[in-house]
Design an enzyme around this catalytic site. Structure first.
Site, PDB file in Angstrom:
ATOM      1  N   ASP A   1      -3.438 -46.213   5.695  1.00 22.72           N
ATOM      2  CA  ASP A   1      -3.623 -45.326   6.839  1.00 22.72           C
ATOM      3  C   ASP A   1      -2.609 -44.192   6.761  1.00 22.72           C
ATOM      4  OD1 ASP A   1      -3.423 -44.267   9.617  1.00 22.72           O
ATOM      5  OD2 ASP A   1      -4.834 -45.874  10.039  1.00 22.72           O
TER       6      ASP A   1
ATOM      7  N   HIS B   1     -13.375 -52.130  15.189  1.00 19.47           N
ATOM      8  CA  HIS B   1     -13.362 -51.613  16.552  1.00 19.47           C
ATOM      9  C   HIS B   1     -14.786 -51.426  17.080  1.00 19.47           C
ATOM     10  CE1 HIS B   1      -9.112 -49.700  16.188  1.00 19.47           C
ATOM     11  NE2 HIS B   1      -9.066 -50.873  16.773  1.00 19.47           N
ATOM     12  N   TYR B   2     -14.939 -51.719  18.365  1.00 19.63           N
ATOM     13  CA  TYR B   2     -16.156 -51.320  19.063  1.00 19.63           C
ATOM     14  C   TYR B   2     -15.772 -51.055  20.527  1.00 19.63           C
ATOM     15  CZ  TYR B   2     -20.965 -50.803  20.446  1.00 19.63           C
ATOM     16  OH  TYR B   2     -22.140 -50.272  20.898  1.00 19.63           O
TER      17      TYR B   2
ATOM     18  N   HIS C   1     -15.941 -49.384   9.464  1.00 23.02           N
ATOM     19  CA  HIS C   1     -14.698 -49.497   8.701  1.00 23.02           C
ATOM     20  C   HIS C   1     -13.923 -50.697   9.225  1.00 23.02           C
ATOM     21  CE1 HIS C   1     -14.088 -46.909  12.203  1.00 23.02           C
ATOM     22  NE2 HIS C   1     -12.829 -47.321  12.235  1.00 23.02           N
ATOM     23  N   VAL C   2     -13.087 -51.254   8.370  1.00 20.73           N
ATOM     24  CA  VAL C   2     -12.323 -52.452   8.715  1.00 20.73           C
ATOM     25  C   VAL C   2     -10.837 -52.139   8.620  1.00 20.73           C
ATOM     26  CG1 VAL C   2     -11.844 -54.859   8.126  1.00 20.73           C
ATOM     27  CG2 VAL C   2     -14.171 -53.947   7.855  1.00 20.73           C
TER      28      VAL C   2
ATOM     29  N   GLU D   1      -7.176 -37.701  -0.729  1.00 21.62           N
ATOM     30  CA  GLU D   1      -6.396 -38.918  -0.473  1.00 21.62           C
ATOM     31  C   GLU D   1      -6.456 -39.934  -1.618  1.00 21.62           C
ATOM     32  OE1 GLU D   1      -6.540 -40.637   3.466  1.00 21.62           O
ATOM     33  OE2 GLU D   1      -7.522 -38.839   4.250  1.00 21.62           O
TER      34      GLU D   1
ATOM     35  N   PRO E   1     -15.963 -47.659  18.133  1.00 27.81           N
ATOM     36  CA  PRO E   1     -15.058 -47.108  17.133  1.00 27.81           C
ATOM     37  C   PRO E   1     -14.722 -45.651  17.438  1.00 27.81           C
ATOM     38  CG  PRO E   1     -17.295 -47.021  16.335  1.00 27.81           C
ATOM     39  CD  PRO E   1     -17.364 -47.676  17.687  1.00 27.81           C
TER      40      PRO E   1
ATOM     41  N   TYR F   1     -14.982 -43.358  15.126  1.00 26.26           N
ATOM     42  CA  TYR F   1     -15.996 -42.609  14.393  1.00 26.26           C
ATOM     43  C   TYR F   1     -17.051 -43.611  13.921  1.00 26.26           C
ATOM     44  CZ  TYR F   1     -12.803 -44.186  10.725  1.00 26.26           C
ATOM     45  OH  TYR F   1     -11.964 -44.951   9.941  1.00 26.26           O
ATOM     46  N   TYR F   2     -18.296 -43.131  13.855  1.00 30.35           N
ATOM     47  CA  TYR F   2     -19.417 -44.035  13.643  1.00 30.35           C
ATOM     48  C   TYR F   2     -19.762 -44.165  12.157  1.00 30.35           C
ATOM     49  CZ  TYR F   2     -19.692 -43.941  18.638  1.00 30.35           C
ATOM     50  OH  TYR F   2     -19.381 -44.068  19.964  1.00 30.35           O
TER      51      TYR F   2
END
Length: 351
Positions: free
Chosen positions: A214, A275-276, A284-285, A194, A278, A280-281
């Site tokens: 994204d 996110h919480y 990230h913002v 990417e 998220p 995936y752990y």
């Protein structure tokens, strides 16, 4: 995959919901939890040398969800001559702002309008645009595990008020017991994948991050969506303390500057959040255009980065004391763990 108008926040919303709920971003035991790691395009060769996937050879076994608000349907099925199941998501694409494109695709001599209702000045039509402009966005997950199937199946939601004690007793052991693949994150940070999506990069080990577009972004300014991945390895919001303020402020300030220069979107039109729970752990913002009702922006899911920074400035260990509220999906592993722990009310109390 995200649609543009009147969308609910979740692939697991009811068919025509009156209210908006949070997107199924919970772990739901997805080993490769982000779509970056699981989605294969229909025109992509399989690693085992099999023939290309072809939706004309796809047989639907059941509809997992038909989300009218997001104009999306999720179905389970199989391809001919293949044993493993697949999940296919079909979603309407967003419209272009370009007048010539709209004229060419929807308002020309080949466009068919069939009126089915008229009342005074209001008239409803079925519109059949030219073939070039009537395509859908298709996402194929193959081979799909039961976890993938469960992820896109409509499910009941339950609210959890997670104290830090519950986090230590239930959530953290659950996270540590799972082998969530974060290879796709490492690939971006190490320039193995990417690279074309990288908008900005700061290589500092403590405060640095990579800002990428994204993969689900459709390229329109109003639906702008980017992701900031720090080089510091932090599981989630729960691990943040005042020592992370330089990192968070750098992500905020440098991210805003890069987006302003690249996309001409000012800070006042950006929604910047974490996110919480998220998906995936790996902390990230999210950066997205304020005009875009992106999945997961609602109260049970999103925490504005500006608020997170202020909370940590007020109290260095804020997220080790705060009660964090989020949703879990029925029959998900985390749901079962909270239920067994006695922290989840699933039945109405009689009075």
């Amino acid at each position: 995959m995200t649609s543009m108008a009147d969308k609910c926040a979740s692939v697991n919303d009811v068919d025509c919901p009156p209210t908006k709920k949070t997107k199924l971003d919970n772990e739901n035991t997805i080993e490769n939890s982000d779509e970056k790691n699981t989605v294969e395009n229909a025109d992509e060769k399989q690693p085992n040398g099999e023939t290309e996937l072809n939706l004309s050879n796809f047989e639907v076994t059941r509809v997992l969800q038909n989300n009218c608000a997001r104009k999306m349907i999720c179905v389970e099925g199989k391809f001919e001559d293949r044993e493993d199941p697949a999940v296919v998501l079909l979603e309407q694409k967003s419209f272009s702002y370009d007048k010539s494109t709209l004229k060419k695709g929807y308002f020309n001599e080949n466009t068919v309008f069939r009126k089915y209702l008229a009342n005074d000045i209001y008239k409803n039509y079925d519109c059949f645009p030219t073939e070039e402009y009537n395509s859908l966005h298709a996402t194929v997950i193959y081979p799909a595990t039961q976890s993938h199937i469960d992820k896109y199946k409509k499910q009941e939601l339950y609210i959890i008020d997670e104290t830090y004690e519950l986090y230590e007793q239930v959530t953290l052991p659950h996270i540590e017991s799972k082998s969530f693949s974060l290879e796709w994150v490492t690939n971006i940070l190490e320039h193995k994948a990417e690279q074309e999506t990288i908008i900005y990069e700061d290589r500092d080990n403590d405060t640095g991050f990579v800002l990428v577009t994204d993969l689900k972004w459709d390229g329109q300014r109003d639906t702008l969506k980017l992701l900031a991945l720090p080089f510091q390895k932090i599981k989630s919001l729960r691990e943040l303390d005042a020592s992370h303020l330089p990192l968070l402020k750098n992500i905020r300030d440098a991210g805003i500057k890069a987006i302003s220069e690249k996309f001409n979107v000012p800070a006042s039109q950006l929604r910047i959040y974490l996110h919480y729970q998220p998906s995936y752990y790996y902390l990230h913002v999210h950066f997205c255009n304020l005009m875009f009702e992106a999945p997961g922006i609602y109260a049970e899911k999103a925490h504005l980065l500006s608020t997170v920074i202020r909370n940590l400035e007020l109290m260095s260990d804020y997220y080790k004391k705060a009660v964090l509220t989020y949703v879990v999906f029925k029959d998900s592993p985390l749901y079962e763990k909270f239920k067994s722990h006695g922290a989840l009310q699933t039945m109405c109390e009689s009075h």
